[in-house]
Design a protein around this motif. Sequence first.
Motif, mmCIF file in Angstrom:
data_model
loop_
_atom_site.group_PDB
_atom_site.id
_atom_site.type_symbol
_atom_site.label_atom_id
_atom_site.label_comp_id
_atom_site.label_asym_id
_atom_site.label_seq_id
_atom_site.Cartn_x
_atom_site.Cartn_y
_atom_site.Cartn_z
ATOM 1 N N LEU A 90 0.818 -1.131 0.078
ATOM 2 C CA LEU A 90 0.142 0.160 0.121
ATOM 3 C C LEU A 90 0.811 1.041 -0.030
ATOM 4 O O LEU A 90 0.715 1.887 0.964
ATOM 5 N N SER A 91 1.466 1.428 -1.240
ATOM 6 C CA SER A 91 2.236 2.776 -1.292
ATOM 7 C C SER A 91 1.019 3.913 -1.646
ATOM 8 O O SER A 91 0.319 3.921 -2.080
ATOM 9 N N SER A 92 1.993 5.119 -1.307
ATOM 10 C CA SER A 92 1.036 6.439 -1.551
ATOM 11 C C SER A 92 2.185 7.571 -1.755
ATOM 12 O O SER A 92 2.992 7.737 -1.105
ATOM 13 N N ARG A 93 1.637 8.021 -2.884
ATOM 14 C CA ARG A 93 2.748 9.094 -3.250
ATOM 15 C C ARG A 93 2.035 10.549 -2.901
ATOM 16 O O ARG A 93 2.773 11.555 -2.927
ATOM 17 N N ASP A 94 0.713 10.422 -2.208
ATOM 18 C CA ASP A 94 0.329 11.752 -1.769
ATOM 19 C C ASP A 94 -0.915 11.283 -0.707
ATOM 20 O O ASP A 94 -1.916 10.745 -0.938
ATOM 21 N N ILE A 95 -0.197 11.125 0.704
ATOM 22 C CA ILE A 95 -1.094 10.408 1.540
ATOM 23 C C ILE A 95 -2.417 11.028 1.932
ATOM 24 O O ILE A 95 -3.397 10.524 1.882
ATOM 25 N N MET A 96 -2.325 12.549 1.976
ATOM 26 C CA MET A 96 -3.551 13.205 2.209
ATOM 27 C C MET A 96 -4.666 12.985 1.098
ATOM 28 O O MET A 96 -5.968 13.074 1.208
ATOM 29 N N LYS A 97 -4.070 12.941 -0.071
ATOM 30 C CA LYS A 97 -4.923 12.776 -1.272
ATOM 31 C C LYS A 97 -5.751 11.576 -1.185
ATOM 32 O O LYS A 97 -6.937 11.283 -1.503
ATOM 33 N N ASP A 98 -4.883 10.642 -1.093
ATOM 34 C CA ASP A 98 -5.332 9.136 -0.845
ATOM 35 C C ASP A 98 -6.373 8.819 0.361
ATOM 36 O O ASP A 98 -7.317 8.058 0.351
ATOM 37 N N LEU A 99 -5.937 9.416 1.598
ATOM 38 C CA LEU A 99 -6.818 9.346 2.693
ATOM 39 C C LEU A 99 -8.155 9.986 2.507
ATOM 40 O O LEU A 99 -9.326 9.320 2.627
ATOM 41 N N ARG A 100 -8.286 11.154 1.825
ATOM 42 C CA ARG A 100 -9.736 11.680 1.419
ATOM 43 C C ARG A 100 -10.530 10.764 0.332
ATOM 44 O O ARG A 100 -11.581 10.745 0.600
ATOM 45 N N LYS A 101 -9.607 10.314 -0.472
ATOM 46 C CA LYS A 101 -10.258 9.497 -1.455
ATOM 47 C C LYS A 101 -10.920 8.378 -0.962
ATOM 48 O O LYS A 101 -12.071 7.909 -1.304
ATOM 49 N N ASN A 102 -10.108 8.007 -0.137
ATOM 50 C CA ASN A 102 -10.742 6.504 0.709
ATOM 51 C C ASN A 102 -11.765 6.821 1.642
ATOM 52 O O ASN A 102 -12.770 6.023 1.725
ATOM 53 N N LEU A 103 -11.794 7.965 2.572
ATOM 54 C CA LEU A 103 -12.902 8.202 2.988
ATOM 55 C C LEU A 103 -14.190 8.726 2.372
ATOM 56 O O LEU A 103 -15.360 8.186 2.705
ATOM 57 N N ALA A 104 -13.936 9.214 1.078
ATOM 58 C CA ALA A 104 -15.101 9.499 0.141
ATOM 59 C C ALA A 104 -15.541 7.941 -0.445
ATOM 60 O O ALA A 104 -16.994 7.788 -0.429
ATOM 61 N N ARG A 105 -14.620 7.288 -0.631
ATOM 62 C CA ARG A 105 -15.177 5.847 -1.220
ATOM 63 C C ARG A 105 -15.990 5.052 -0.536
ATOM 64 O O ARG A 105 -16.853 4.543 -0.935
ATOM 65 N N PHE A 106 -15.730 4.989 1.092
ATOM 66 C CA PHE A 106 -16.440 4.244 1.598
ATOM 67 C C PHE A 106 -17.591 5.253 2.524
ATOM 68 O O PHE A 106 -18.083 4.739 3.469
ATOM 69 N N GLY A 107 -17.814 6.502 1.867
ATOM 70 C CA GLY A 107 -18.827 7.064 2.455
ATOM 71 C C GLY A 107 -18.735 7.746 4.007
ATOM 72 O O GLY A 107 -19.848 7.951 4.471
ATOM 73 N N VAL A 108 -17.670 8.088 4.546
ATOM 74 C CA VAL A 108 -17.516 8.357 5.760
ATOM 75 C C VAL A 108 -16.902 9.918 5.816
ATOM 76 O O VAL A 108 -16.617 10.397 7.140
#
Length: 210
Positions: A90-108
């Motif tokens: 689980l690499s990330s080149r932009d942690i904040m961007k991926d964090l926000r994306k995942n929160l949105a993806r799972f509806g929270v």
Amino acid sequence: MLELMYKLMEYRSHEIRHRLEKVGRAASMLHMDVLLLIYHFARFGPGNILEIGPYIGGSTIATAFGARESGTRKKIVSIEAGGRLKHFRLSSRDIMKDLRKNLARFGVSEDVTLINGRSFDEATISAVRQTLGSGEVGLFIFDADNNVRRDLDCYGDLLSDRCWLVIDDYFGPAKAAPLRAQVDELVSAGKIVPVGYYGWGTWIGQWHRK
């Protein structure tokens, strides 16, 4: 301790496990048992939630699921410094961007107050204290660096008596040794009480408010 073990046995064949497996594959390096316990504490424990080091959101999503299903309104504050991380799964080149994306993806996304900054910066501390008051936090999750004592010293007054503590990397990588020493010192001082070790080295316990 036995009660938690029994709950885990129940959850392993429960619908929430299947939901959290999807979360784990997409957004978490924590063991499934730890995600299930985070969900359990957020759902059944009293008080709000403070998280330091969500990475790309697996633990945050588990927390939000539990809080939402608790039947009471709970505040979730999650602090992430951001940056990038290279990891074999689980690499990330932009942690904040991926964090926000995942929160949105799972509806929270709307369930979480997300703070981009280091936990010990004055701006971060001020932002946390604008949202959470003394003794209001019933679940504290730490999965950042190797200095959990620093953040417990900083935010300890916000934690309720017997607040659940989830501290990752007690065993495992290089950062585990100093973190483990800090946790053990806090146990010896009677400030925290161990309940068990789960997953790949996550310490679970409770805060004792003086």
